[in-house]
Design a protein around this motif. Structure first.
Motif, short mmCIF file in Angstrom:
data_model
loop_
_atom_site.label_atom_id
_atom_site.label_comp_id
_atom_site.label_asym_id
_atom_site.label_seq_id
_atom_site.Cartn_x
_atom_site.Cartn_y
_atom_site.Cartn_z
N THR A 167 -60.93 3.53 -99.88
CA THR A 167 -61.14 2.40 -98.96
C THR A 167 -61.40 2.90 -97.54
N PHE A 168 -60.55 3.80 -97.06
CA PHE A 168 -60.72 4.28 -95.68
C PHE A 168 -61.99 5.12 -95.55
N PHE B 149 -53.82 4.51 -86.46
CA PHE B 149 -54.81 3.95 -85.53
C PHE B 149 -54.20 3.62 -84.18
N MET C 295 -56.04 -1.75 -100.23
CA MET C 295 -55.40 -2.73 -99.34
C MET C 295 -56.35 -3.89 -99.01
N VAL C 296 -57.64 -3.65 -99.10
CA VAL C 296 -58.61 -4.73 -98.82
C VAL C 296 -58.44 -5.87 -99.83
N LEU D 35 -73.08 -4.60 -81.92
CA LEU D 35 -72.33 -5.20 -83.04
C LEU D 35 -72.57 -6.70 -83.15
N PRO E 186 -67.45 -9.11 -85.19
CA PRO E 186 -67.89 -7.96 -86.01
C PRO E 186 -66.75 -7.29 -86.75
N PHE F 218 -60.84 2.89 -83.38
CA PHE F 218 -61.30 4.20 -83.81
C PHE F 218 -62.83 4.21 -83.88
N ARG G 30 -50.51 -2.43 -94.65
CA ARG G 30 -51.03 -2.46 -93.27
C ARG G 30 -50.03 -1.78 -92.33
N ALA H 196 -64.86 2.34 -95.73
CA ALA H 196 -64.87 1.45 -94.56
C ALA H 196 -65.05 2.24 -93.27
N TRP I 6 -49.96 -6.51 -99.23
CA TRP I 6 -50.91 -6.15 -98.18
C TRP I 6 -50.15 -5.80 -96.89
N SER J 274 -64.07 -9.03 -87.69
CA SER J 274 -63.33 -10.18 -88.18
C SER J 274 -62.23 -10.55 -87.18
N ARG K 218 -63.80 -13.52 -98.63
CA ARG K 218 -62.38 -13.51 -99.00
C ARG K 218 -62.03 -14.72 -99.85
C1 HEM Z 1 -68.23 -0.50 -86.44
C2 HEM Z 1 -67.41 -0.20 -87.41
C3 HEM Z 1 -66.66 -1.18 -88.26
C4 HEM Z 1 -66.90 -2.51 -88.52
C5 HEM Z 1 -68.03 -3.36 -87.99
C6 HEM Z 1 -65.85 -2.98 -89.40
C7 HEM Z 1 -65.73 -4.29 -89.86
C8 HEM Z 1 -64.67 -4.75 -90.61
C9 HEM Z 1 -64.50 -6.13 -91.03
C10 HEM Z 1 -65.46 -7.26 -90.72
C11 HEM Z 1 -63.36 -6.21 -91.75
C12 HEM Z 1 -62.78 -7.45 -92.43
C13 HEM Z 1 -63.36 -7.58 -93.81
C14 HEM Z 1 -62.98 -8.86 -94.50
O1 HEM Z 1 -62.42 -9.75 -93.91
O2 HEM Z 1 -63.28 -8.96 -95.70
C15 HEM Z 1 -62.80 -4.86 -91.81
C16 HEM Z 1 -61.65 -4.54 -92.47
C17 HEM Z 1 -61.20 -3.24 -92.63
N1 HEM Z 1 -61.71 -2.12 -92.01
FE1 HEM Z 1 -63.29 -2.03 -90.76
N2 HEM Z 1 -65.01 -1.94 -89.66
C18 HEM Z 1 -65.46 -0.82 -88.99
C19 HEM Z 1 -64.87 0.43 -88.97
C20 HEM Z 1 -63.76 0.79 -89.69
C21 HEM Z 1 -63.14 2.08 -89.66
C22 HEM Z 1 -63.59 3.25 -88.79
C23 HEM Z 1 -62.09 2.04 -90.56
C24 HEM Z 1 -61.11 3.11 -90.95
C25 HEM Z 1 -61.12 4.33 -90.57
C26 HEM Z 1 -62.05 0.71 -91.11
C27 HEM Z 1 -61.14 0.27 -92.06
C28 HEM Z 1 -60.99 -1.03 -92.44
C29 HEM Z 1 -59.96 -1.48 -93.38
C30 HEM Z 1 -58.94 -0.59 -94.11
C31 HEM Z 1 -60.09 -2.87 -93.48
C32 HEM Z 1 -59.21 -3.82 -94.31
C33 HEM Z 1 -58.10 -4.32 -93.40
C34 HEM Z 1 -57.12 -5.24 -94.09
O3 HEM Z 1 -57.43 -5.79 -95.14
O4 HEM Z 1 -56.03 -5.40 -93.54
N3 HEM Z 1 -63.07 -0.02 -90.56
N4 HEM Z 1 -63.62 -4.00 -91.10
#
Ligand code: HEM
Length: 425
Positions: free
Chosen positions: A205-206, A29, A10-11, A283, A353, A366, A22, A209, A18, A355, A293
């Motif tokens: 992905t999950f 969540f 999905m990223v 953060l 942090p 979470f 989502r 990430a 997308w 986005s 992107r």
């Molecule tokens: C401190 C922890 C975390 C930080 C700093 C963080 C940061 C980010 C950032 C900056 C993005 C956007 C990336 C972009 O624009 O290219 C993102 C997207 C995402 N994150 Fe996190 N994340 C964290 C924790 C998590 C956790 C715990 C999960 C899942 C269990 C997760 C799942 C995702 C997913 C699936 C996306 C893509 C969302 C989309 O495209 O709609 N992240 N994260």
């Protein structure tokens, strides 16, 4: 990133594809779902603490990043996939450990190539190593899907996937829904390679990430608190007062769940405004991720710069330390996030942090919940000493502390005379 997260992640998806992904994963969540995972996080924190205790007993320093990665892997696997991989079991045939190691090695390999693309060409085995690790990861994720499908078929569909909101169930039920009309018998359901690739891409992905970034936050936050004793004391007092001495005692002794204390943890943690500010300030100073992107809209522009059809990289580290946006930008000041006033002063485009906008992080609440429970447990159970005051912020794929935020831990017991240990509050 594709070898790591898969082509259908999905990223990497855009537009309606997308949006439907989502929408599918959002329930995983929701506040209700998060309230329900507190038990699991506390349970896994107990294992994390046992491992920190082992370092302490062996007289060695704790690599906080490594320990926190084990914790966050343990948590994400339980919460998102409904499995227990016991990454602490080091036997060769431990699939969970193999998956964790494949993910770690692949992240490292791709990180090296990202920092210096020439390395890809200097290492003749780079392509092969990437392929091998990516295959190992894919294979284990496929096994995960097959195990869950088999369980579903074994119960002849009685295990109601639709009631379950973990990522694997949401993924599988969406595929099964699309087949409901064509194949009625549960036993006859077959998954095409396309379906499988779609599901494993999301699981990878999950998994990716959901663990590295949160682990980094826990490691840096604890390291920063140890460097700022006043902040540490304030955070500790707040935790004891909000969660109560029983919670602190029970959670760190490992019987928080049997005592039923975790059911109120979610709400009580909302009162820990200072702990929340510590997580946010961490953060800000050490954002684990950046955003890179593609801007598909050919008319997109920023301040007259044409962005359309280009790759845009946002460096959150630079933005979040910009002296035009932040007072004392390089100092650890959690207080800046406190209260209505504090939050109003924070420019919404200066703190990124997770986005911003519709493509922001789906797992942000979470991640904060998990980080705060881990920090609450750490600061109540231990006093610690930093091993290296000059820890370096470096980029792998996500950004990590190069030395792992190593600390020398020591227990805060105040009463060794009885069998029942009590803690200094
Ligand atoms: C401190 C922890 C975390 C930080 C700093 C963080 C940061 C980010 C950032 C900056 C993005 C956007 C990336 C972009 O624009 O290219 C993102 C997207 C995402 N994150 Fe996190 N994340 C964290 C924790 C998590 C956790 C715990 C999960 C899942 C269990 C997760 C799942 C995702 C997913 C699936 C996306 C893509 C969302 C989309 O495209 O709609 N992240 N994260």
């Amino acid at each position: 990133m594709f070898p790591l997260i898969g082509r259908k992640s999905m990223v990497a998806a855009e537009g309606s594809e997308w949006a439907s992904q989502r929408k599918l994963y959002n329930p995983g969540f929701s506040p209700d779902f998060l309230r329900g995972v507190v038990d699991t996080i506390i349970q896994k924190c107990n294992r994390f603490i046992d491992k920190c205790d082992e370092d302490l007993a062996a007289g060695v320093s704790t690599d906080m990043l490594d320990r926190a990665i084990d914790l966050t892997v343990d948590v994400i696997v339980a919460v998102a996939f409904g499995e227990d991989w016991n990454v602490y079991d080091t036997s060769d045939d431990n699939e969970g450990l193999q998956t964790r190691n494949a993910m770690r090695d692949l992240t490292e390999l791709l990180g090296i190539a990202q920092r210096n693309p020439l390395k890809r060409y200097f290492d003749p085995l780079h392509k092969w190593k990437t392929w091998r690790l990516s295959k190992a990861l894919e294979r284990n994720m496929q096994k995960l899907v097959k195990r869950r499908l088999a369980k579903f078929q074994l119960t002849e569909g009685k295990e109601d996937l639709k009631q379950q909101k973990d990522i694997l169930s949401l993924s599988l039920s969406s595929v099964l829904r699309s087949k409901e009309t064509s194949q009625q018998a549960v036993g006859a359901i077959s998954i095409t390679s396309d379906d499988m690739e779609n599901m494993t891409s999301q699981l990878k992905t999950f998994y990716f990430a959901g663990h590295d970034t949160t682990a980094t936050t826990i490691a840096w936050a604890y390291w920063l608190l140890l460097q700022h004793p006043e902040s540490l004391t304030r955070a500790r007092e707040e935790v004891v007062s909000a969660l109560g001495k029983d919670w602190v005692q029970a959670a760190i002794e490992g019987n928080g769940i049997s005592n039923g204390l975790s059911s109120t943890t979610f709400e009580k943690l909302q009162q820990c405004e200072y702990l929340d500010a510590v997580a946010r300030e961490t953060l800000r100073l050490y954002p684990p991720a950046a955003s890179t992107r593609y801007a598909p809209d050919s008319n997109a522009n920023a301040d007259g710069w044409r962005l359309g059809e280009s790759i845009v990289h946002l460096n959150f580290y630079a933005i979040q330390r910009d002296p035009d946006l932040w007072e004392k930008p390089n100092e650890f000041v959690p207080e800046r996030f406190l209260g209505e006033d504090g939050r109003k002063r924070i420019s919404s485009s200066g703190f990124l942090p997770f986005s911003k906008g519709s493509r922001d992080c789906i797992g942000k609440y979470f991640a904060l919940l998990e980080a705060k429970i881990a920090l609450a447990t750490l600061i109540c159970r231990y006093d610690g000493k930093i091993v290296d005051e000059n820890e370096v912020y470096t980029t792998r794929l996500t950004s990590i502390p190069r030395g792992g935020c190593a600390v020398k831990l020591c227990l805060r017991f105040c009463n060794h005379s009885s069998d029942e240990q009590t803690f200094a509050f």
